[in-house]
Design a protein around this motif. Structure first.
Motif, PDB file in Angstrom:
ATOM      1  N   PHE A 322       0.858  -1.188   0.000  1.00 38.44           N
ATOM      2  CA  PHE A 322       0.000   0.000   0.000  1.00 38.44           C
ATOM      3  C   PHE A 322       0.896   1.240   0.000  1.00 38.44           C
ATOM      4  O   PHE A 322       1.413   1.656   1.025  1.00 38.44           O
ATOM      5  CB  PHE A 322      -0.948  -0.022   1.200  1.00 38.44           C
ATOM      6  CG  PHE A 322      -1.847  -1.228   1.147  1.00 38.44           C
ATOM      7  CD1 PHE A 322      -2.882  -1.281   0.223  1.00 38.44           C
ATOM      8  CD2 PHE A 322      -1.630  -2.324   1.966  1.00 38.44           C
ATOM      9  CE1 PHE A 322      -3.693  -2.413   0.137  1.00 38.44           C
ATOM     10  CE2 PHE A 322      -2.432  -3.452   1.886  1.00 38.44           C
ATOM     11  CZ  PHE A 322      -3.465  -3.497   0.958  1.00 38.44           C
ATOM     12  N   ASP A 323       1.098   1.768  -1.210  1.00 39.38           N
ATOM     13  CA  ASP A 323       2.099   2.815  -1.380  1.00 39.38           C
ATOM     14  C   ASP A 323       1.545   4.060  -2.067  1.00 39.38           C
ATOM     15  O   ASP A 323       2.283   4.981  -2.393  1.00 39.38           O
ATOM     16  CB  ASP A 323       3.284   2.263  -2.183  1.00 39.38           C
ATOM     17  CG  ASP A 323       2.847   1.684  -3.524  1.00 39.38           C
ATOM     18  OD1 ASP A 323       1.658   1.844  -3.885  1.00 39.38           O
ATOM     19  OD2 ASP A 323       3.692   1.079  -4.210  1.00 39.38           O
ATOM     20  N   GLY A 324       0.231   4.066  -2.334  1.00 37.72           N
ATOM     21  CA  GLY A 324      -0.364   5.251  -2.945  1.00 37.72           C
ATOM     22  C   GLY A 324      -0.118   5.372  -4.435  1.00 37.72           C
ATOM     23  O   GLY A 324      -0.445   6.398  -5.043  1.00 37.72           O
ATOM     24  N   ILE A 325       0.457   4.341  -5.051  1.00 36.40           N
ATOM     25  CA  ILE A 325       0.793   4.447  -6.480  1.00 36.40           C
ATOM     26  C   ILE A 325      -0.303   3.859  -7.373  1.00 36.40           C
ATOM     27  O   ILE A 325      -0.904   4.558  -8.176  1.00 36.40           O
ATOM     28  CB  ILE A 325       2.120   3.706  -6.792  1.00 36.40           C
ATOM     29  CG1 ILE A 325       3.254   4.239  -5.917  1.00 36.40           C
ATOM     30  CG2 ILE A 325       2.446   3.814  -8.285  1.00 36.40           C
ATOM     31  CD1 ILE A 325       3.860   5.523  -6.376  1.00 36.40           C
TER      32      ILE A 325
ATOM     33  N   ARG B  75      -6.047  -4.120 -18.538  1.00 40.44           N
ATOM     34  CA  ARG B  75      -5.274  -2.931 -18.183  1.00 40.44           C
ATOM     35  C   ARG B  75      -6.182  -1.743 -17.875  1.00 40.44           C
ATOM     36  O   ARG B  75      -5.999  -1.049 -16.882  1.00 40.44           O
ATOM     37  CB  ARG B  75      -4.310  -2.566 -19.318  1.00 40.44           C
ATOM     38  CG  ARG B  75      -3.275  -1.553 -18.878  1.00 40.44           C
ATOM     39  CD  ARG B  75      -2.308  -1.237 -19.985  1.00 40.44           C
ATOM     40  NE  ARG B  75      -2.902  -0.302 -20.935  1.00 40.44           N
ATOM     41  CZ  ARG B  75      -2.194   0.578 -21.626  1.00 40.44           C
ATOM     42  NH1 ARG B  75      -0.885   0.625 -21.483  1.00 40.44           N
ATOM     43  NH2 ARG B  75      -2.791   1.386 -22.465  1.00 40.44           N
ATOM     44  N   ASP B  76      -7.171  -1.526 -18.711  1.00 39.06           N
ATOM     45  CA  ASP B  76      -8.016  -0.351 -18.520  1.00 39.06           C
ATOM     46  C   ASP B  76      -8.787  -0.413 -17.202  1.00 39.06           C
ATOM     47  O   ASP B  76      -8.898   0.583 -16.489  1.00 39.06           O
ATOM     48  CB  ASP B  76      -8.996  -0.197 -19.686  1.00 39.06           C
ATOM     49  CG  ASP B  76      -8.270   0.188 -20.968  1.00 39.06           C
ATOM     50  OD1 ASP B  76      -7.093   0.606 -20.855  1.00 39.06           O
ATOM     51  OD2 ASP B  76      -8.861   0.045 -22.045  1.00 39.06           O
ATOM     52  N   PRO B  83      -4.788   6.256  -8.701  1.00 42.66           N
ATOM     53  CA  PRO B  83      -5.153   7.616  -8.303  1.00 42.66           C
ATOM     54  C   PRO B  83      -4.883   8.667  -9.380  1.00 42.66           C
ATOM     55  O   PRO B  83      -5.567   9.670  -9.446  1.00 42.66           O
ATOM     56  CB  PRO B  83      -4.267   7.888  -7.080  1.00 42.66           C
ATOM     57  CG  PRO B  83      -3.753   6.562  -6.632  1.00 42.66           C
ATOM     58  CD  PRO B  83      -3.752   5.676  -7.832  1.00 42.66           C
ATOM     59  N   ASP B  84      -3.878   8.456 -10.209  1.00 40.61           N
ATOM     60  CA  ASP B  84      -3.530   9.478 -11.191  1.00 40.61           C
ATOM     61  C   ASP B  84      -3.014   8.789 -12.456  1.00 40.61           C
ATOM     62  O   ASP B  84      -2.008   8.075 -12.416  1.00 40.61           O
ATOM     63  CB  ASP B  84      -2.453  10.409 -10.599  1.00 40.61           C
ATOM     64  CG  ASP B  84      -2.261  11.662 -11.435  1.00 40.61           C
ATOM     65  OD1 ASP B  84      -2.957  11.822 -12.459  1.00 40.61           O
ATOM     66  OD2 ASP B  84      -1.398  12.487 -11.055  1.00 40.61           O
ATOM     67  N   ILE B  90       0.402   5.158 -15.126  1.00 44.30           N
ATOM     68  CA  ILE B  90       0.194   5.727 -13.782  1.00 44.30           C
ATOM     69  C   ILE B  90       1.191   6.868 -13.572  1.00 44.30           C
ATOM     70  O   ILE B  90       2.386   6.720 -13.839  1.00 44.30           O
ATOM     71  CB  ILE B  90       0.387   4.644 -12.705  1.00 44.30           C
ATOM     72  CG1 ILE B  90      -0.718   3.578 -12.840  1.00 44.30           C
ATOM     73  CG2 ILE B  90       0.369   5.257 -11.305  1.00 44.30           C
ATOM     74  CD1 ILE B  90      -0.508   2.363 -11.977  1.00 44.30           C
ATOM     75  N   ARG B  91       0.679   7.991 -13.121  1.00 44.33           N
ATOM     76  CA  ARG B  91       1.545   9.153 -12.922  1.00 44.33           C
ATOM     77  C   ARG B  91       1.898   9.293 -11.438  1.00 44.33           C
ATOM     78  O   ARG B  91       1.050   9.141 -10.560  1.00 44.33           O
ATOM     79  CB  ARG B  91       0.852  10.415 -13.405  1.00 44.33           C
ATOM     80  CG  ARG B  91       1.751  11.643 -13.350  1.00 44.33           C
ATOM     81  CD  ARG B  91       1.296  12.705 -14.310  1.00 44.33           C
ATOM     82  NE  ARG B  91      -0.067  13.157 -14.041  1.00 44.33           N
ATOM     83  CZ  ARG B  91      -0.748  13.958 -14.858  1.00 44.33           C
ATOM     84  NH1 ARG B  91      -0.196  14.391 -15.971  1.00 44.33           N
ATOM     85  NH2 ARG B  91      -1.975  14.324 -14.555  1.00 44.33           N
TER      86      ARG B  91
END
Lengths: 486, 101
Positions: A322-325, B75-76, B83-84, B90-91
């Motif tokens: 759980f690393d926020g990525i 993947r989608d 989150p981003d 993924i950013r």
């Protein structure tokens, strides 16, 4: 409709007879659960839309008269992955997480045509014995709203006890199915390690975690285990041993069975009412024709200590993901990657989870590994050997499930006192044995649970002994006032 | 090892675990962890000479499968939980930020 004092077989009969459709049954279960939620908060999510859709599908196909679980309303603990449905594990960290798959146990319940009406509340990442560490509010015990439902599967146990559903799945790492079952006056089974696939169960301590059923009665419990047990290629620790029909010959009695009563499990810290209830249970078994004798499990007293070294160590490793990525909570206050990890974890995890991650990190760190982790793993061997010795001469072991009945909400017990609540259940997980709790008495209106411990993969004998006890007692027939009159 | 854990140690352990504790949390956790670890030493009462440690209770050892790549084609859907996301990736924030700590 509530399911207080109901059993799966009779509801199944109503469905087969056409007295009620699955859709009607589901709607009534949801309505009753919603009413109960104001008092109990057993659920994190009530999944009305999917449940009704599913019920309609089953109605369309028709009830299978040979499948007792067909159309039966159930609930899942929120650490079990459910496709497209919030799976939070009781944590802020996963407050936005919708898995793209369902776990194996969940899938098997779906394959059995049960209707899951929702996801139940739990201690955050299953770390706790009271369901008070959930990010989604506390769950109240249906028998007394000022008491805890136990934990970590407190929502699953309360949902069954309150008559919301006929069965719920829980997970048990150190007692998390059995202790809430005891506190709620219902039946909870933690099967042998490897009996049920852990694939799709959010990992806490992987060498202990095991999924199992919580139900109103013993027969229903065996029925659900029939459906969720078995080998799974996705879980390399799941056993390829054959799964027997746990309901067959369940009524064959206990005549000639040898039951051990470990003296260490009735000593200091166990309340008088609980001790008396277990002694009465032992007498009841003698009456029914079993041999009950005192035995000794001398290393079990070190179980809690060894557990609080090993389980947090495994947890500290499991929770690194759980690393926020990739998914879950991400802090908005991070300026670089390291801060993203640190702030997402610090803001996303609650205190109990942080405590255990730090305990585990410490126990595994250089200089302490041998003194703590390895030592605890050696003690684990001795605890297991004690059980093996007793099982050379006995079929089952009988103990209390918890030292006391349900304790008060918001008592603000310090962590160590809270950990001691699992002193009687933890050794079973240490040895990977099956353990179950069933109603054995009352104290001031609160249920008392007794624990049966079996040989590895011998849940069959446990169910037989539990069934015989249930048949000859009426503790399981009593129901909490909440949710209507008896 | 029977000495109670210090604030410095707790601070260090927290940083190893990628957690940060506020000034208020540090003494709180130090106190609690010290109490919990206080019971660890009781294991020294147990003679474990020649006792093998148990790390797993399963009898399934070295379960093998063929090493075949399998694209689940999801993947989608997976990225919907991220989150981003930008351009199907993924950013994250910059990995090295000179102005940070």
């Amino acid at each position: 409709m509530n399911f207080l004092n109901k059993d799966i077989t009779s509801i199944h009969q109503s469905l087969v007879n056409g007295d009620i459709t699955v859709e009607q049954l589901t709607k009534e279960a949801i309505e009753n659960s919603k009413n109960n939620e104001k008092n109990i908060n057993a659920f994190i999510t009530i999944d009305e839309e999917n449940a009704i859709k599913r019920a309609q599908e089953i109605d369309k196909r028709g009830i299978n008269p040979d499948n007792l679980l067909s159309g039966i309303p159930v609930a899942m603990k929120d650490n079990m992955l459910t496709k497209d449905v919030l799976t939070s594990a009781g944590s802020k960290m996963l407050s936005n997480f919708k898995p793209i798959i369902s776990g194996t146990a969940v899938n098997k319940m779906l394959d059995a045509d049960t209707v899951s009406i929702g996801k139940t509340n739990m201690d955050e990442f299953a770390m706790g014995s009271s369901t008070e560490t959930s990010y989604y509010g506390k769950t109240h015990n249906p028998w007394n709203l000022d008491k805890v439902p136990g934990g970590s599967s407190g929502g699953s146990a309360a949902s069954v006890a309150a008559g919301d559903v006929l069965a719920a799945l829980g997970s048990d790492t150190g007692g998390s199915i059995r202790q809430p079952a005891a506190f709620n006056g219902i039946v909870g089974m933690k099967p042998t390690y490897g009996r049920v696939s852990r694939w799709g169960l959010i990992a806490f301590a992987s060498s202990f975690d095991q999924i199992g059923p919580l139900t109103n009665n013993v027969y229903d419990n065996a029925l659900v285990l029939n459906h969720i047990a078995g080998h799974d290629e996705h879980d390399l620790t799941s056993s390829d041993k054959e799964v027997p029909d746990f309901t067959s010959n369940i009524d064959s009695g206990v005549k000639g069975m040898k039951i051990g009563l470990p003296k260490e499990y009735l000593g200091e810290g166990v309340s008088d009412d609980v001790r008396e209830a277990i002694k009465s249970a032992a007498d009841k078994y003698r009456e029914m024709g079993a041999d009950v004798e005192e035995v000794s499990l001398p290393h079990s007293k070190y179980g809690v200590t060894a557990y609080y070294i090993i389980a947090p160590s495994e947890a500290s490793s499991n929770l690194q993901r759980f690393d926020g990525i990739r998914y879950g909570y991400r802090s908005e206050n991070a300026k670089n990657l390291d801060q993203l990890y640190v702030k997402s974890r610090s803001e996303g995890f609650g205190d109990e989870v942080k405590r255990r991650i730090m305990l585990g990190t410490y126990s595994l760190s250089a200089g302490f590994f041998d003194a703590y982790f390895k030592k605890a793993a050696e003690v684990r061997t001795l605890i297991t050997k004690d059980f093996q010795n007793v099982f050379q001469n006995y079929d089952l072991i009988l103990t209390p499930t918890a030292p006391t009945p349900a304790f008060g909400l918001d008592e603000n017990k310090d962590p160590l006192t809270m950990y001691m609540n699992d002193v009687l259940t933890i050794p079973v997980n240490m040895a990977g044995l099956p353990g179950m709790s069933l109603p054995a008495g009352f104290s001031d209106g609160l249920p008392i649970g007794m624990q049966l411990i079996g040989k590895p993969f011998d849940e069959t004998t446990m169910y037989k002994a539990a069934y015989a006890f249930e048949k000859n007692t009426d503790f399981h027939k009593q129901t909490p006032k909440i949710g209507g009159d008896k | 090892m029977s000495e109670k854990i210090s604030k410095n140690t707790v601070s260090h352990v927290a940083s190893l675990a990628k957690l940060e504790l506020t000034d208020k949390q540090l003494p709180y956790f130090t106190d609690q962890l010290g109490n919990i670890m206080g019971i660890f030493d009781s294991l020294n009462e147990v003679d474990t000479t020649d006792v093998e440690p148990t790390f797993s209770v399963t009898d399934q050892i070295n379960v093998m499968r063929e090493d075949i790549a399998d694209n689940w084609g999801e993947r989608d859907q997976l990225l919907q939980n991220a989150p981003d996301v930008a351009d199907g990736l993924i950013r994250t924030p910059t990995i090295i930020d000179e102005s940070g700590d």
